[in-house]
Design an enzyme around this catalytic site. Structure first.
Site: not given
Length: 273
Positions: A12-14, A17-19, A138, A151
């Site tokens: 997800t969130g791919g 960035g990191i994804g 995180s 957050y």
């Protein structure tokens, strides 16, 4: 043969960035990767970067259950179940205790916590025995960086879920672990450091890339702010998305077969020494 040859993965969130770095790495290890994010154009670019034969893009917002259903319908249609879930999508913005609004709280917890819960819950019928679930927490879950309280609390919840779900799913051989990135050089970090630290700060795009944005005061001079971040890291630099992707690939593979309920820090020592 890669470590994940023949496996099916969801990131997800791919799209950035990191994804995106993780999706590229998992595909390189042999997995077919389903990537999801809110922006169709970025997803299409991600598929090209990953390799069209190894990737399927499904646009959607993890905070919307119907979008998650469409994602998992696509996985189900492939007919091979699901072996890896990287619950990476998240959002971040600044607000001190005095500045927190209901909208700010609901937006961050709606994506980071609620979205992660249902990302994993809706994957359960598809998860093959022995699957690996990795949650993106995180380093901010461990400290008290000013104006990042909501957050940080959302990421602390992710760390807690990793422990509980590891216990609940161990009977199926499903391993649940978390990663905690430090300051990582991504578009999400750029979005946070380039905008004022108010509750109206725009969310980072789709991913938890701002996980290490410690003490960002909001400035248009992002390179200067990044240099300040780097000075706080024992290794003397901020991290790269591919370095987080390496950690996720490890947790996704049999190389981490005896690791359960753990939290792997990828922070250059920022919160360790």
């Amino acid at each position: 043969m890669g470590q994940l040859e023949g496996k099916t993965a969801v990131v997800t969130g791919g799209s950035t960035g990191i994804g995106l770095a993780t999706a590229v790495r998992l595909a390189a290890e042999g997995a077919h990767v389903f990537v999801t994010g809110r922006r169709r154009a970025e997803l299409d670019e991600a598929v090209e970067a990953i390799g069209p034969a190894r990737a399927t893009a499904v646009a959607g917002d993890i905070s919307e259950p119907a979008d998650l259903d469409r994602l998992y319908d696509a996985v189900r249609a492939r007919g091979r179940g699901l072996d890896v879930v990287f619950a990476n999508a998240g959002t971040a913005s600044f607000a001190t205790l005095e500045q927190i609004t209901e909208e700010h709280f609901d937006r961050i917890f709606g994506v980071n916590v609620r979205g992660t819960v249902f990302t994993v819950q809706k994957a359960l019928p598809l998860l093959n025995d022995g699957a690996s679930v990795i949650l993106n927490s995180s380093v901010r879950a461990d400290d008290g960086v000013a104006a990042f309280g909501v957050y940080a609390a959302s990421k602390a919840a992710i760390r807690s879920f990793a422990r509980t779900w590891a216990n609940e799913l161990k009977g199926r051989g499903i391993r649940v672990n978390a990663i905690s990135p430090g300051t990582i050089d991504t578009p999400g970090l750029d979005a946070v450091v380039a905008t004022p630290d108010t509750p109206d700060t725009p969310d980072t795009p789709d991913t938890a890339d701002a996980s290490g944005a410690a003490g960002a005061s909001g400035t248009a001079d992002a390179p200067v702010t990044k240099s300040q971040f780097a000075a706080a890291v024992p290794l003397g630099r901020i991290g790269r998305p591919d370095e987080v992707a390496d950690a996720v690939a490890f947790l996704a593979s049999e190389q981490s077969g005896f690791i359960l309920g753990a939290n792997l820090y990828v922070d250059g020592g920022e919160n360790q020494i």
